[in-house]
Design a protein around this motif. Structure first.
Motif, PDB file in Angstrom:
ATOM      1  N   ASP A 175       0.834  -1.192   0.000  1.00  0.00           N
ATOM      2  CA  ASP A 175       0.000   0.000   0.000  1.00  0.00           C
ATOM      3  C   ASP A 175       0.880   1.257   0.000  1.00  0.00           C
ATOM      4  O   ASP A 175       0.669   2.183  -0.792  1.00  0.00           O
ATOM      5  CB  ASP A 175      -0.926  -0.010   1.210  1.00  0.00           C
ATOM      6  CG  ASP A 175      -1.863   1.183   1.220  1.00  0.00           C
ATOM      7  OD1 ASP A 175      -2.625   1.338   0.243  1.00  0.00           O
ATOM      8  OD2 ASP A 175      -1.818   1.960   2.186  1.00  0.00           O
ATOM      9  N   GLU A 176       1.877   1.305   0.878  1.00  0.00           N
ATOM     10  CA  GLU A 176       2.776   2.464   0.928  1.00  0.00           C
ATOM     11  C   GLU A 176       3.593   2.579  -0.350  1.00  0.00           C
ATOM     12  O   GLU A 176       3.848   3.687  -0.837  1.00  0.00           O
ATOM     13  CB  GLU A 176       3.711   2.350   2.143  1.00  0.00           C
ATOM     14  CG  GLU A 176       3.057   2.676   3.459  1.00  0.00           C
ATOM     15  CD  GLU A 176       2.548   4.112   3.492  1.00  0.00           C
ATOM     16  OE1 GLU A 176       3.278   5.028   3.078  1.00  0.00           O
ATOM     17  OE2 GLU A 176       1.394   4.305   3.939  1.00  0.00           O
ATOM     18  N   ARG A 177       4.003   1.435  -0.877  1.00  0.00           N
ATOM     19  CA  ARG A 177       4.789   1.470  -2.119  1.00  0.00           C
ATOM     20  C   ARG A 177       3.943   2.025  -3.267  1.00  0.00           C
ATOM     21  O   ARG A 177       4.422   2.812  -4.078  1.00  0.00           O
ATOM     22  CB  ARG A 177       5.297   0.062  -2.448  1.00  0.00           C
ATOM     23  CG  ARG A 177       6.259   0.014  -3.606  1.00  0.00           C
ATOM     24  CD  ARG A 177       7.033  -1.301  -3.652  1.00  0.00           C
ATOM     25  NE  ARG A 177       6.194  -2.473  -3.773  1.00  0.00           N
ATOM     26  CZ  ARG A 177       5.985  -3.358  -2.799  1.00  0.00           C
ATOM     27  NH1 ARG A 177       6.550  -3.186  -1.615  1.00  0.00           N
ATOM     28  NH2 ARG A 177       5.210  -4.404  -2.997  1.00  0.00           N
ATOM     29  N   ALA A 196       8.530   7.593  -6.595  1.00  0.00           N
ATOM     30  CA  ALA A 196       9.785   7.809  -5.871  1.00  0.00           C
ATOM     31  C   ALA A 196      10.661   6.558  -5.860  1.00  0.00           C
ATOM     32  O   ALA A 196      11.883   6.628  -6.044  1.00  0.00           O
ATOM     33  CB  ALA A 196       9.489   8.261  -4.447  1.00  0.00           C
ATOM     34  N   ILE A 197      10.040   5.382  -5.679  1.00  0.00           N
ATOM     35  CA  ILE A 197      10.856   4.168  -5.637  1.00  0.00           C
ATOM     36  C   ILE A 197      11.365   3.799  -7.031  1.00  0.00           C
ATOM     37  O   ILE A 197      12.480   3.338  -7.193  1.00  0.00           O
ATOM     38  CB  ILE A 197      10.104   2.995  -4.959  1.00  0.00           C
ATOM     39  CG1 ILE A 197      11.089   1.890  -4.562  1.00  0.00           C
ATOM     40  CG2 ILE A 197       8.988   2.450  -5.842  1.00  0.00           C
ATOM     41  CD1 ILE A 197      10.488   0.843  -3.638  1.00  0.00           C
ATOM     42  N   VAL A 247      15.410   3.403  -8.227  1.00  0.00           N
ATOM     43  CA  VAL A 247      15.989   2.341  -9.052  1.00  0.00           C
ATOM     44  C   VAL A 247      16.700   2.955 -10.261  1.00  0.00           C
ATOM     45  O   VAL A 247      17.797   2.523 -10.654  1.00  0.00           O
ATOM     46  CB  VAL A 247      14.910   1.346  -9.506  1.00  0.00           C
ATOM     47  CG1 VAL A 247      15.500   0.283 -10.428  1.00  0.00           C
ATOM     48  CG2 VAL A 247      14.249   0.681  -8.308  1.00  0.00           C
ATOM     49  N   GLY A 248      16.095   3.994 -10.849  1.00  0.00           N
ATOM     50  CA  GLY A 248      16.703   4.650 -11.993  1.00  0.00           C
ATOM     51  C   GLY A 248      18.043   5.272 -11.663  1.00  0.00           C
ATOM     52  O   GLY A 248      18.932   5.331 -12.520  1.00  0.00           O
ATOM     53  N   GLN A 249      18.215   5.736 -10.431  1.00  0.00           N
ATOM     54  CA  GLN A 249      19.500   6.320 -10.029  1.00  0.00           C
ATOM     55  C   GLN A 249      20.592   5.262  -9.905  1.00  0.00           C
ATOM     56  O   GLN A 249      21.767   5.539 -10.135  1.00  0.00           O
ATOM     57  CB  GLN A 249      19.326   7.067  -8.713  1.00  0.00           C
ATOM     58  CG  GLN A 249      18.458   8.306  -8.811  1.00  0.00           C
ATOM     59  CD  GLN A 249      18.203   8.935  -7.453  1.00  0.00           C
ATOM     60  OE1 GLN A 249      19.014   8.810  -6.535  1.00  0.00           O
ATOM     61  NE2 GLN A 249      17.058   9.607  -7.315  1.00  0.00           N
ATOM     62  N   PHE A 250      20.193   4.026  -9.556  1.00  0.00           N
ATOM     63  CA  PHE A 250      21.180   2.950  -9.441  1.00  0.00           C
ATOM     64  C   PHE A 250      21.583   2.383 -10.800  1.00  0.00           C
ATOM     65  O   PHE A 250      22.693   1.863 -10.963  1.00  0.00           O
ATOM     66  CB  PHE A 250      20.625   1.798  -8.585  1.00  0.00           C
ATOM     67  CG  PHE A 250      20.302   2.160  -7.184  1.00  0.00           C
ATOM     68  CD1 PHE A 250      21.148   2.967  -6.442  1.00  0.00           C
ATOM     69  CD2 PHE A 250      19.140   1.701  -6.575  1.00  0.00           C
ATOM     70  CE1 PHE A 250      20.855   3.306  -5.126  1.00  0.00           C
ATOM     71  CE2 PHE A 250      18.833   2.028  -5.266  1.00  0.00           C
ATOM     72  CZ  PHE A 250      19.693   2.840  -4.539  1.00  0.00           C
TER      73      PHE A 250
END
Length: 388
Positions: free
Chosen positions: A282-284, A290-291, A295-298
Motif C-alpha cells: 500500500d505504501e509502495r 519515488a521508488i 531504481v533509476g539512479q542505481f
C-alpha cells in the motif's frame, strides 16, 4: 503413423468483405486455424495492397502480413452480377464479416437480416468504427481517430500535464479490433454448434479500445457516483520508463514485497529492507514514482548484461530493451522458430511469423496459403458457388 487431424476450423467457410487491417487480421487468424477464407475484393482491390514497401504492384508488405490463408475473388458489388455472385457464395457460407458501413450494405440489399433470411445459419459480423447505438455510428474510423477519441492518445498528458497527446506507434485500435473480432466469431460458431442458430455480431473499434484501456485505468472512478478519477497511478508516473544502464537500457521490475527485498539486498542496500516502501505494498503504491526514481539512479552503475545477471540470480523480473531489428537474433525467438521463410508464387521467398498460440491437437498453420494476388481465385471460387 496416425493420420493428421483436421484443422480446428476445417469445413468453416468465411466470406471476408473487409479491408486494411481490422477485419483482415481477424480473418487471417481464423484462416490460420483452418477456415476457408474467401476474400471478396473490388476491382481496385484492398487499398492495403498499395501501401509501401512492396516488391510488386498490389502486394505490399502490410497486405502480405494480414492476408495469408485466404483466397481472393473480385466482385463488383455495384453491379447486379456482382451482388448475385456474392449471394451465391453466402448460401453455403458459415460467416460473413464486413467492414462496409451498415448503411451502404443496406443500399446494396446486403443487410445482415436479409442475408440470414436466405441462410439462417449464417453468422454476420460488422467490423465497424463505432457502435450502431451511438451518435458516432456513421463517422468514418481510422486507427489514429480511434486512438484520439478513446483516451489512448491522451494517456501521455495524464502522465505529464505538460506533454502533448501522442499516438502509440502501432495500429493498436485496428489490431485489437481484429483480435476481438476473431474471438467473437469463434464464440458465435460455438453458439451455433449448440443451437443451430446464426446471429449478428458487431465489433466496434472505439468501444473495444476504450474497454481495453479501462481494465486498469478505471481505477478510483470505479467507486464514484460520477466517474472522474481515472488513471492507474503505477502506469502513469513519469518514472515508469526503461532505465539507462552503462551501455543501453533495461527493464527491472520488482513487484512483490519479497522481490523488492531481494532487489535491495542484491545491490547492497540492506538499509532499505525495513522501509515501508519495501514492507507495505500500500505504501509502495502511494510512492511508486519515488521508488522507481531510486531504481533509476542505481541503473547507470552497471552494464545491461551485469544487471541481467544480477537480477536473474536474485529471481527478479528483468529484460533488456530491444528494438525490432534485434528480434531475429533474440535467443528465445530463434529457439521457437518464430520467424519463418515461406515461398510466395509472385513475391518469391518472404519472411512471415508463426501464429503465437499453440494447440496440441489442432495446430494453427502459417503456411497453408500465401497471401493471394488480386482475384487470383475468382474463377475457381465462382465455378463452385451454389447456382440460383
Amino acid at each position: 503413423m496416425s493420420e493428421a487431424r483436421p484443422a480446428l476450423l476445417s469445413g468453416v467457410r468465411i466470406i471476408d468483405m473487409t479491408s486494411v487491417v481490422f477485419g483482415p487480421l481477424a480473418t487471417q487468424m481464423l484462416g490460420d486455424l483452418g477456415a476457408d477464407v474467401i476474400k471478396v475484393e473490388s476491382p481496385e482491390g484492398d487499398m492495403l495492397r498499395q501501401v509501401q514497401p512492396a516488391q510488386s504492384t498490389g502486394m505490399g508488405a502490410a497486405f502480405l502480413g494480414v492476408n495469408r490463408n485466404k483466397r481472393s475473388v473480385v466482385l463488383d458489388l455495384k453491379t447486379d452480377d456482382g451482388r448475385r455472385s456474392l449471394r451465391r457464395l453466402l448460401r453455403d457460407a458459415d460467416v460473413c464479416i464486413s467492414s462496409i458501413r451498415p448503411a451502404a450494405l443496406a443500399r446494396l440489399s446486403l443487410a445482415p437480416d436479409a442475408l440470414r433470411r436466405e441462410n439462417p445459419r449464417l453468422i454476420t459480423v460488422a467490423a465497424v468504427g463505432f457502435g450502431s447505438d451511438g451518435p458516432y455510428r456513421d463517422k468514418p474510423a481510422y486507427d489514429d481517430s480511434v486512438q484520439a477519441v478513446s483516451g489512448m492518445a491522451g494517456l501521455a498528458t495524464m502522465r505529464d500535464p505538460g506533454a502533448r497527446p501522442s499516438y502509440a506507434p502501432t495500429i493498436l485500435a485496428d489490431k485489437l479490433g481484429g483480435v476481438t473480432a476473431a474471438w467473437a466469431v469463434m464464440a458465435a460458431l460455438y453458439h451455433r454448434e449448440r443451437t443451430g442458430e446464426g446471429q449478428h455480431v458487431e465489433v466496434p473499434m472505439f468501444e473495444t479500445l476504450a474497454s481495453f484501456l479501462l481494465v486498469e485505468h478505471m481505477a478510483a472512478a470505479t467507486f464514484e457516483n460520477l466517474p472522474q478519477s481515472f488513471g492507474y497511478s503505477r502506469m502513469l508516473v513519469p518514472h515508469r520508463r526503461p532505465l539507462q544502464t552503462k551501455d543501453g537500457y533495461i527493464t527491472i521490475l520488482p513487484y512483490s514485497n519479497a522481490q523488492w527485498a531481494r532487489f535491495f539486498r542484491a545491490i547492497g542496500r540492506e538499509d532499505m529492507l525495513s522501509h515501508q516502501w519495501v514492507t507495505s505494498m500500500d505504501e509502495r503504491s502511494r510512492n511508486i514514482g519515488a521508488i522507481y526514481d531510486m531504481v533509476g539512479q542505481f541503473a547507470p552503475s552497471r552494464t545491461t548484461q551485469e544487471w541481467v545477471d544480477l537480477m536473474e540470480e536474485a529471481d527478479i523480473p528483468v529484460m533488456p530493451v530491444r528494438v525490432l531489428p534485434d528480434l531475429p537474433q533474440d535467443p528465445h525467438i530463434e529457439a521457437t522458430g518464430f520467424f519463418q521463410r515461406v515461398a510466395h508464387p509472385s513475391e518469391g521467398t518472404i519472411w512471415t511469423t508463426k501464429p503465437p498460440v499453440k494447440f496440441s491437437a489442432t495446430p494453427a498453420r502459417h503456411d497453408l496459403r500465401p497471401a493471394p494476388c488480386l482475384g487470383e481465385h475468382t474463377e475457381e471460387i465462382l465455378s463452385g458457388a451454389v447456382e440460383d
